[in-house]
Design an enzyme around this catalytic site. Structure first.
Site, PDB file in Angstrom:
ATOM      1  N   CYS A 151       0.829  -0.949  -0.121  1.00 14.06           N
ATOM      2  CA  CYS A 151       0.311  -0.312  -0.298  1.00 14.06           C
ATOM      3  C   CYS A 151       0.932   1.334   0.169  1.00 14.06           C
ATOM      4  CB  CYS A 151      -1.151  -0.217   1.059  1.00 14.06           C
ATOM      5  SG  CYS A 151       0.032   0.227   2.983  1.00 14.06           S
ATOM      6  N   ARG A 190      -3.719  -0.272   5.070  1.00 15.26           N
ATOM      7  CA  ARG A 190      -3.932  -0.966   4.377  1.00 15.26           C
ATOM      8  C   ARG A 190      -3.024  -2.745   4.058  1.00 15.26           C
ATOM      9  NH1 ARG A 190      -5.138   2.219  -0.525  1.00 15.26           N
ATOM     10  NH2 ARG A 190      -3.154   3.166   0.490  1.00 15.26           N
ATOM     11  N   ASP A 227      -7.311   4.673   0.796  1.00 14.57           N
ATOM     12  CA  ASP A 227      -6.953   4.428   1.588  1.00 14.57           C
ATOM     13  C   ASP A 227      -8.048   4.972   3.086  1.00 14.57           C
ATOM     14  OD1 ASP A 227      -5.053   4.971   3.565  1.00 14.57           O
ATOM     15  OD2 ASP A 227      -3.790   5.771   2.361  1.00 14.57           O
TER      16      ASP A 227
END
Length: 176
Positions: A10, A16, A126
């Site tokens: 990520c 994440r 996100d």
């Protein structure tokens, strides 16, 4: 048996990708799958950052322990040492391929890897800096996609060990 090395990517490696890593670790532990090694990193991650308290709490409610996680930056060495690289959005996959062009055949969006993509939401949003609900929604989506990916990853382990049909996992990746 040989080990299948999975890398989740990520941006900052504090939300994440650590969540995806934690979910896959938990699933492998529950199902006694010892042949999968999982790591995570971030395209612009600082070394050693921790998961924000809100993400820790949301994950903890689902029995996913992220308390020991420390962020790591994406490196050529991590890419070259991984069998499967799963990005949370297009920019992550693009950065992997930019660093190691030969990784193109091993780098996927998590949402496409197992054919589990929701057309309007290929990228996993996100949640960093958002409210608890944003973290819950990201975790739910990641959990669903990692669950769907587990069968495919298991096929890859069998193939790597010479017990599965060569290339069978590639037939399933992106097509479901």
């Amino acid at each position: 048996m040989r080990t299948l090395k999975v890398l989740f990517v990520c941006t900052g490696n504090t939300c994440r990708s650590p969540i995806a890593e934690g979910i896959l670790r938990k699933l492998c532990s529950e199902r006694r799958i010892k042949e999968v090694e999982v790591r995570s990193c971030g395209t612009i991650a600082a070394l050693g950052s921790t998961v924000p308290p809100i993400a820790l709490e949301v994950a903890k409610r689902r029995q996913i322990d992220l308390s020991g996680h420390r962020s790591a930056p994406l490196t050529k060495e991590l890419i070259e040492g991984s069998d499967v690289i799963l990005g949370m959005d297009e920019s992550h996959v693009e950065r992997v391929i930019e660093l190691v062009p030969g990784a193109k055949t091993r780098a996927f969006l998590l949402s496409e890897f197992c054919g589990g993509c929701v057309p309007s939401r290929r990228d996993i949003v996100d949640p960093a800096g958002g409210q608890e609900r944003a973290y819950e929604e990201s975790l739910t989506m990641i959990e669903s996609l990692v669950n769907k990916s587990l069968e495919l990853l298991t096929r890859m382990v069998r193939e790597k060990d010479g017990k599965g049909e060569k290339g069978a996992w590639k037939k399933q990746a992106k097509s479901g």
